[in-house]
Design a protein around this motif. Structure first.
Motif, PDB file in Angstrom:
ATOM      1  N   LEU A  82      19.055   6.467  13.608  1.00 11.97           N
ATOM      2  CA  LEU A  82      19.063   5.471  14.677  1.00 11.97           C
ATOM      3  C   LEU A  82      19.890   4.242  14.317  1.00 11.97           C
ATOM      4  CD1 LEU A  82      15.302   5.508  15.779  1.00 11.97           C
ATOM      5  CD2 LEU A  82      17.261   6.454  17.018  1.00 11.97           C
ATOM      6  N   GLY A  83      20.399   4.193  13.105  1.00 10.53           N
ATOM      7  CA  GLY A  83      21.197   3.063  12.667  1.00 10.53           C
ATOM      8  C   GLY A  83      20.410   1.991  11.949  1.00 10.53           C
ATOM      9  N   GLY A  84      19.151   2.266  11.656  1.00 11.43           N
ATOM     10  CA  GLY A  84      18.326   1.281  10.985  1.00 11.43           C
ATOM     11  C   GLY A  84      18.433   1.345   9.479  1.00 11.43           C
ATOM     12  N   ARG A  85      17.918   0.313   8.848  1.00 13.57           N
ATOM     13  CA  ARG A  85      17.772   0.305   7.397  1.00 13.57           C
ATOM     14  C   ARG A  85      16.377   0.795   7.073  1.00 13.57           C
ATOM     15  NH1 ARG A  85      19.129  -5.527   5.160  1.00 13.57           N
ATOM     16  NH2 ARG A  85      18.742  -4.391   3.215  1.00 13.57           N
ATOM     17  N   VAL A  86      16.263   1.596   6.032  1.00 14.61           N
ATOM     18  CA  VAL A  86      14.950   2.156   5.705  1.00 14.61           C
ATOM     19  C   VAL A  86      14.878   2.463   4.222  1.00 14.61           C
ATOM     20  CG1 VAL A  86      15.694   4.517   6.243  1.00 14.61           C
ATOM     21  CG2 VAL A  86      13.257   3.947   6.322  1.00 14.61           C
ATOM     22  N   ARG A  87      13.697   2.331   3.672  1.00 13.66           N
ATOM     23  CA  ARG A  87      13.445   2.678   2.284  1.00 13.66           C
ATOM     24  C   ARG A  87      12.089   3.356   2.201  1.00 13.66           C
ATOM     25  NH1 ARG A  87      15.469  -1.257   0.144  1.00 13.66           N
ATOM     26  NH2 ARG A  87      14.886  -0.819  -2.012  1.00 13.66           N
ATOM     27  N   LEU A  88      11.915   4.172   1.187  1.00 11.15           N
ATOM     28  CA  LEU A  88      10.630   4.798   0.893  1.00 11.15           C
ATOM     29  C   LEU A  88       9.928   3.968  -0.177  1.00 11.15           C
ATOM     30  CD1 LEU A  88       9.468   7.581   1.998  1.00 11.15           C
ATOM     31  CD2 LEU A  88      11.876   7.156   2.461  1.00 11.15           C
ATOM     32  N   THR A  89       8.609   3.999  -0.158  1.00 13.21           N
ATOM     33  CA  THR A  89       7.817   3.286  -1.148  1.00 13.21           C
ATOM     34  C   THR A  89       6.667   4.170  -1.602  1.00 13.21           C
ATOM     35  OG1 THR A  89       8.285   1.213   0.045  1.00 13.21           O
ATOM     36  CG2 THR A  89       6.575   1.152  -1.659  1.00 13.21           C
ATOM     37  N   THR A  90       6.485   4.261  -2.912  1.00 14.50           N
ATOM     38  CA  THR A  90       5.359   5.008  -3.469  1.00 14.50           C
ATOM     39  C   THR A  90       4.980   4.368  -4.794  1.00 14.50           C
ATOM     40  OG1 THR A  90       4.523   7.249  -3.882  1.00 14.50           O
ATOM     41  CG2 THR A  90       6.712   6.732  -4.744  1.00 14.50           C
ATOM     42  N   ASP A  91       4.087   5.013  -5.527  1.00  9.89           N
ATOM     43  CA  ASP A  91       3.740   4.502  -6.849  1.00  9.89           C
ATOM     44  C   ASP A  91       4.156   5.514  -7.911  1.00  9.89           C
ATOM     45  OD1 ASP A  91       1.756   6.371  -6.346  1.00  9.89           O
ATOM     46  OD2 ASP A  91       0.155   4.880  -6.177  1.00  9.89           O
ATOM     47  N   ALA A  92       4.050   5.107  -9.171  1.00 11.10           N
ATOM     48  CA  ALA A  92       4.599   5.913 -10.259  1.00 11.10           C
ATOM     49  C   ALA A  92       4.054   7.333 -10.319  1.00 11.10           C
ATOM     50  CB  ALA A  92       4.378   5.186 -11.589  1.00 11.10           C
ATOM     51  N   PRO A  93       2.748   7.572 -10.154  1.00  7.84           N
ATOM     52  CA  PRO A  93       2.277   8.952 -10.238  1.00  7.84           C
ATOM     53  C   PRO A  93       2.865   9.874  -9.168  1.00  7.84           C
ATOM     54  CG  PRO A  93       0.457   7.431 -10.528  1.00  7.84           C
ATOM     55  CD  PRO A  93       1.629   6.620 -10.056  1.00  7.84           C
ATOM     56  N   CYS A  94       3.180   9.320  -8.006  1.00  8.67           N
ATOM     57  CA  CYS A  94       3.703  10.130  -6.894  1.00  8.67           C
ATOM     58  C   CYS A  94       5.228  10.168  -6.848  1.00  8.67           C
ATOM     59  CB  CYS A  94       3.178   9.594  -5.568  1.00  8.67           C
ATOM     60  SG  CYS A  94       1.390   9.672  -5.385  1.00  8.67           S
ATOM     61  N   ALA A  95       5.885   9.369  -7.689  1.00  6.27           N
ATOM     62  CA  ALA A  95       7.335   9.215  -7.591  1.00  6.27           C
ATOM     63  C   ALA A  95       8.119  10.519  -7.737  1.00  6.27           C
ATOM     64  CB  ALA A  95       7.822   8.180  -8.609  1.00  6.27           C
TER      65      ALA A  95
END
Length: 303
Positions: A82-95
């Motif tokens: 869609l032209g947006g900026r996006v990032r994923l976020t998680t924690d170390a065990p799930c990385a």
């Protein structure tokens, strides 16, 4: 079928019952899928974070589960289309699992990884960025229960393996979308506590009190995320990439990658295999096929 009617059907398909009360939990969320999609599709300079990752410490071997990362990456790819900026976020065990999902489904999307140790320092640095976001989405991300501890579907405290990403989810004025299937995920505070206690096994003790602006309930969280991508495809029909993301083959490729390359586990069976919440691929894929068919056959201009 009008767009609004099709989106309602998408929500119904995504909430298919698999034994955890999703259809009953979804009743108070009528209209949330359309509201969430309209917010995302109608925002200029869209800047979002998608939080995901649910660690299963009792699995053999311990790893993040297959539900969540697939839908989170699917949404990230959609928002980027869609032209947006996006990032994923998680924690170390799930990385490791989330990294594998990104590589398979949305290469190049940045990933923020919260450490379990020195989390407060990391969060202090991250919070100013998260307060500037237009949207924060949590897809199958466990949140604190009424005692402040994150608990899995069995009522077990998994705080030793879980960073407090609820602080990022609640930061700033961002429009918050919660996606879950069992009452213990971020955003489920939108539901009445008595409903979760009645419908969900151990619901009284595991219910996450963190609320949101729009709550999407699925039989699996991945299905609800796919329904949101489908709703975006209906509202923005000119973006053909959105329909491509709905192909069940896309989900299958990401599922295989996170299991084969990162050891993702089925959260119900607690072992590494290409299934989601106890559902083998044919059963898991059926709602995905239905969602894709609904979007493909929907006619008329978006409203």
């Amino acid at each position: 079928m009008q767009v609004e009617e099709t989106v309602t059907e998408l929500a119904r398909v995504a909430a298919r019952e698999v034994g955890r009360g999703s259809e009953k939990l979804a009743v108070p969320t009528t209209g949330a899928l359309l509201a969430a999609a309209r917010s995302l599709a109608g925002t200029r300079a869209l800047d979002a974070a998608v939080l995901t990752g649910f660690f299963i410490p009792a699995a053999d071997p311990p790893a993040a589960e297959t539900d969540g990362p697939i839908g989170a990456v699917q949404l990230a790819a959609a928002l980027r289309a869609l032209g947006g900026r996006v990032r994923l976020t998680t924690d170390a065990p799930c990385a490791p699992v989330v990294e594998a999902a990104i590589a398979a489904g949305a290469p190049g999307v940045p990933l923020d990884v919260a450490p379990l140790h020195e989390y407060d320092l990391w969060a202090a640095e991250a919070l100013p960025r998260y307060r500037r976001l237009t949207h924060v989405i949590a897809c199958e991300r466990v949140g604190p229960a009424r005692d402040g501890r994150p608990r899995n579907m069995r009522g077990e405290d998994i705080g030793a393996h879980t960073a407090a990403l609820d602080r990022l989810f609640a930061a700033g004025p961002a429009y918050r979308i919660g996606i879950g299937d069992g009452g213990n995920e971020l955003g489920m505070g939108r539901l009445p506590a008595e409903l979760v206690a009645t419908v969900v096994d151990r619901g009284e003790s595991i219910h996450c009190g963190t609320s949101c602006d729009a709550l999407l309930v699925g039989g699996t969280s991945n299905w609800a995320a796919a329904a949101l991508v489908g709703a975006l495809a209906l509202l923005r029909p000119e973006v053909s990439a959105l329909r491509d993301l709905l192909r069940p083959e896309w989900s299958h490729e990401v599922l295989r990658a996170i299991v084969d390359e990162a050891g993702a586990v089925d959260g119900v069976r607690r072992r590494a295999e290409p299934s989601v919440d106890g559902l083998d691929w044919p059963a898991y894929a059926e709602p995905l096929e239905h969602l894709a068919e609904l979007v493909a056959t929907a006619g008329g201009p978006a409203r």
